[in-house]
Scaffold this motif. Structure first.
Motif, PDB file in Angstrom:
ATOM      1  N   PRO A  32     -20.116 -18.072   9.149  1.00 58.22           N
ATOM      2  CA  PRO A  32     -19.704 -19.646   7.349  1.00 58.22           C
ATOM      3  C   PRO A  32     -20.767 -19.583   7.332  1.00 58.22           C
ATOM      4  O   PRO A  32     -21.914 -19.254   7.351  1.00 58.22           O
ATOM      5  CB  PRO A  32     -19.567 -20.891   8.700  1.00 58.22           C
ATOM      6  CG  PRO A  32     -20.941 -20.799   9.638  1.00 58.22           C
ATOM      7  CD  PRO A  32     -20.127 -19.146  10.076  1.00 58.22           C
ATOM      8  N   GLN A  33     -20.543 -20.336   5.739  1.00 56.85           N
ATOM      9  CA  GLN A  33     -21.680 -20.085   4.679  1.00 56.85           C
ATOM     10  C   GLN A  33     -23.448 -21.159   5.649  1.00 56.85           C
ATOM     11  O   GLN A  33     -22.821 -22.274   5.205  1.00 56.85           O
ATOM     12  CB  GLN A  33     -21.632 -20.722   3.555  1.00 56.85           C
ATOM     13  CG  GLN A  33     -22.212 -20.046   2.563  1.00 56.85           C
ATOM     14  CD  GLN A  33     -23.200 -18.556   2.736  1.00 56.85           C
ATOM     15  OE1 GLN A  33     -24.788 -18.699   3.302  1.00 56.85           O
ATOM     16  NE2 GLN A  33     -22.670 -17.766   2.044  1.00 56.85           N
ATOM     17  N   VAL A  34     -24.245 -20.877   5.134  1.00 57.35           N
ATOM     18  CA  VAL A  34     -25.390 -21.844   6.062  1.00 57.35           C
ATOM     19  C   VAL A  34     -26.161 -21.584   4.859  1.00 57.35           C
ATOM     20  O   VAL A  34     -26.965 -20.710   4.560  1.00 57.35           O
ATOM     21  CB  VAL A  34     -25.508 -21.248   7.221  1.00 57.35           C
ATOM     22  CG1 VAL A  34     -26.576 -22.709   7.499  1.00 57.35           C
ATOM     23  CG2 VAL A  34     -24.910 -21.517   8.630  1.00 57.35           C
ATOM     24  N   THR A  35     -27.051 -22.837   4.333  1.00 57.90           N
ATOM     25  CA  THR A  35     -28.025 -22.353   3.431  1.00 57.90           C
ATOM     26  C   THR A  35     -28.868 -23.694   4.590  1.00 57.90           C
ATOM     27  O   THR A  35     -29.046 -24.182   4.832  1.00 57.90           O
ATOM     28  CB  THR A  35     -28.375 -23.504   2.142  1.00 57.90           C
ATOM     29  OG1 THR A  35     -27.534 -24.657   2.325  1.00 57.90           O
ATOM     30  CG2 THR A  35     -26.284 -22.958   1.787  1.00 57.90           C
ATOM     31  N   CYS A  36     -30.643 -23.313   4.218  1.00 62.86           N
ATOM     32  CA  CYS A  36     -31.688 -23.741   4.391  1.00 62.86           C
ATOM     33  C   CYS A  36     -32.554 -23.906   3.509  1.00 62.86           C
ATOM     34  O   CYS A  36     -32.614 -23.049   2.595  1.00 62.86           O
ATOM     35  CB  CYS A  36     -32.475 -22.808   5.703  1.00 62.86           C
ATOM     36  SG  CYS A  36     -33.813 -23.753   6.634  1.00 62.86           S
ATOM     37  N   GLU A  37     -32.835 -25.003   2.625  1.00 64.04           N
ATOM     38  CA  GLU A  37     -33.199 -25.805   1.921  1.00 64.04           C
ATOM     39  C   GLU A  37     -33.036 -24.227   0.115  1.00 64.04           C
ATOM     40  O   GLU A  37     -34.057 -24.579  -0.419  1.00 64.04           O
ATOM     41  CB  GLU A  37     -34.967 -25.212   1.873  1.00 64.04           C
ATOM     42  CG  GLU A  37     -35.484 -25.796   3.318  1.00 64.04           C
ATOM     43  CD  GLU A  37     -36.385 -27.091   2.430  1.00 64.04           C
ATOM     44  OE1 GLU A  37     -35.762 -27.376   2.084  1.00 64.04           O
ATOM     45  OE2 GLU A  37     -36.054 -27.785   3.900  1.00 64.04           O
ATOM     46  N   GLY A  38     -31.779 -24.894   0.886  1.00 65.87           N
ATOM     47  CA  GLY A  38     -31.355 -24.624  -1.249  1.00 65.87           C
ATOM     48  C   GLY A  38     -30.991 -23.070  -0.515  1.00 65.87           C
ATOM     49  O   GLY A  38     -30.007 -22.379  -1.932  1.00 65.87           O
ATOM     50  N   ILE A  39     -31.471 -22.415  -0.074  1.00 68.70           N
ATOM     51  CA  ILE A  39     -31.185 -20.983  -0.223  1.00 68.70           C
ATOM     52  C   ILE A  39     -29.444 -20.476   0.759  1.00 68.70           C
ATOM     53  O   ILE A  39     -30.234 -20.407   2.208  1.00 68.70           O
ATOM     54  CB  ILE A  39     -32.184 -20.377   0.724  1.00 68.70           C
ATOM     55  CG1 ILE A  39     -33.787 -20.262  -0.612  1.00 68.70           C
ATOM     56  CG2 ILE A  39     -32.112 -18.529   0.608  1.00 68.70           C
ATOM     57  CD1 ILE A  39     -35.024 -20.075   0.466  1.00 68.70           C
ATOM     58  N   ARG A  40     -28.642 -19.882   0.720  1.00 68.24           N
ATOM     59  CA  ARG A  40     -27.757 -19.251   1.397  1.00 68.24           C
ATOM     60  C   ARG A  40     -28.229 -18.169   1.860  1.00 68.24           C
ATOM     61  O   ARG A  40     -28.774 -16.897   1.524  1.00 68.24           O
ATOM     62  CB  ARG A  40     -26.178 -18.832  -0.169  1.00 68.24           C
ATOM     63  CG  ARG A  40     -25.594 -19.284   0.423  1.00 68.24           C
ATOM     64  CD  ARG A  40     -23.980 -18.689  -0.713  1.00 68.24           C
ATOM     65  NE  ARG A  40     -24.686 -17.700  -1.313  1.00 68.24           N
ATOM     66  CZ  ARG A  40     -24.341 -16.147  -1.269  1.00 68.24           C
ATOM     67  NH1 ARG A  40     -23.486 -15.710  -0.036  1.00 68.24           N
ATOM     68  NH2 ARG A  40     -24.771 -15.317  -2.072  1.00 68.24           N
ATOM     69  N   LEU A  41     -27.619 -18.501   2.985  1.00 66.93           N
ATOM     70  CA  LEU A  41     -28.150 -17.067   3.770  1.00 66.93           C
ATOM     71  C   LEU A  41     -27.224 -16.221   4.557  1.00 66.93           C
ATOM     72  O   LEU A  41     -27.695 -15.517   4.993  1.00 66.93           O
ATOM     73  CB  LEU A  41     -28.589 -18.082   5.637  1.00 66.93           C
ATOM     74  CG  LEU A  41     -29.700 -18.980   5.080  1.00 66.93           C
ATOM     75  CD1 LEU A  41     -30.250 -19.705   6.643  1.00 66.93           C
ATOM     76  CD2 LEU A  41     -31.037 -18.510   4.478  1.00 66.93           C
ATOM     77  N   ILE A  42     -25.846 -16.100   4.828  1.00 67.10           N
ATOM     78  CA  ILE A  42     -24.985 -15.809   5.291  1.00 67.10           C
ATOM     79  C   ILE A  42     -24.123 -14.680   4.169  1.00 67.10           C
ATOM     80  O   ILE A  42     -23.587 -15.086   3.409  1.00 67.10           O
ATOM     81  CB  ILE A  42     -24.200 -16.787   6.462  1.00 67.10           C
ATOM     82  CG1 ILE A  42     -24.578 -17.378   6.927  1.00 67.10           C
ATOM     83  CG2 ILE A  42     -23.024 -15.325   7.130  1.00 67.10           C
ATOM     84  CD1 ILE A  42     -25.654 -16.683   7.984  1.00 67.10           C
ATOM     85  N   GLY A  43     -23.855 -13.320   4.933  1.00 65.83           N
ATOM     86  CA  GLY A  43     -23.417 -12.543   3.986  1.00 65.83           C
ATOM     87  C   GLY A  43     -24.292 -11.995   2.652  1.00 65.83           C
ATOM     88  O   GLY A  43     -23.328 -11.840   1.577  1.00 65.83           O
ATOM     89  N   ARG A  44     -25.279 -12.104   2.528  1.00 64.78           N
ATOM     90  CA  ARG A  44     -26.027 -12.016   0.963  1.00 64.78           C
ATOM     91  C   ARG A  44     -27.010 -10.284   1.492  1.00 64.78           C
ATOM     92  O   ARG A  44     -26.695  -9.878   2.486  1.00 64.78           O
ATOM     93  CB  ARG A  44     -27.381 -12.743   1.217  1.00 64.78           C
ATOM     94  CG  ARG A  44     -26.844 -14.329   1.112  1.00 64.78           C
ATOM     95  CD  ARG A  44     -26.518 -14.648  -0.600  1.00 64.78           C
ATOM     96  NE  ARG A  44     -27.638 -14.523  -1.975  1.00 64.78           N
ATOM     97  CZ  ARG A  44     -28.785 -15.012  -1.738  1.00 64.78           C
ATOM     98  NH1 ARG A  44     -28.960 -15.960  -1.446  1.00 64.78           N
ATOM     99  NH2 ARG A  44     -29.314 -14.509  -2.713  1.00 64.78           N
TER     100      ARG A  44
END
Length: 152
Positions: free
Chosen positions: A66-78
């Motif tokens: 699933p898509q997960v963000t940290c401090e507004g930064i998209r982390l997965i599948g980038r």
């Protein structure tokens, strides 16, 4: 991250994830989760628990997770270079340092995560490992189950 194995299973089930496999490896209990439509044996999320059942690590797969963000930064599948640039921009804007993981991927000081890269066909995408860092963030990285680092 302050959850027990039964709580994690219930929370992921509420979001449509089913248990793909579970077991024990080298001092860790694990549960791998996926969606019904995911290929057999491939996990979108892997959770590793201490022997007392407390959650220690959550790995989100770069292809299926699933898509997960940290401090507004998209982390997965980038694309790793784009994610690295966003991490560097965040660090500059918020005056924090940047660290580099085992694979050379960068992340911001204070983020309790490790970013890695894995193949997705002819592309490479990012995955993320979450953990509780404590005072020395290298300790959880070094103590993580070896299976985590094999994402190809």
């Amino acid at each position: 991250m302050d959850m027990h194995q039964t709580e994690v299973i219930a929370a992921l089930a509420a979001h449509g994830f089913t248990t793909k496999s579970d077991g024990h490896i080298a001092g860790w209990d694990f549960v791998h989760f996926g969606k019904e439509e995911a290929p057999a044996g491939q996990a979108a999320v892997e959770c590793y628990f201490h022997e007392d059942g407390e959650l220690a690590y959550v790995l989100v797969d770069g292809r299926l997770g699933p898509q997960v963000t940290c401090e507004g930064i998209r982390l997965i599948g980038r694309v790793p270079s784009q994610l690295a640039q966003e991490m560097e921009d965040y660090a500059t804007e918020h005056d924090t340092g940047v660290q580099f993981g085992y694979g050379g991927d960068c992340f911001c000081d204070g983020f309790q995560l490790e970013i890695g890269s894995q193949r997705a066909g002819d592309r490479v995408v990012s995955w993320t490992l979450f953990f509780v860092a404590g005072e020395d963030p290298s300790v959880p990285r070094d103590a993580a189950p070896t299976a985590i680092w094999h994402r190809w």
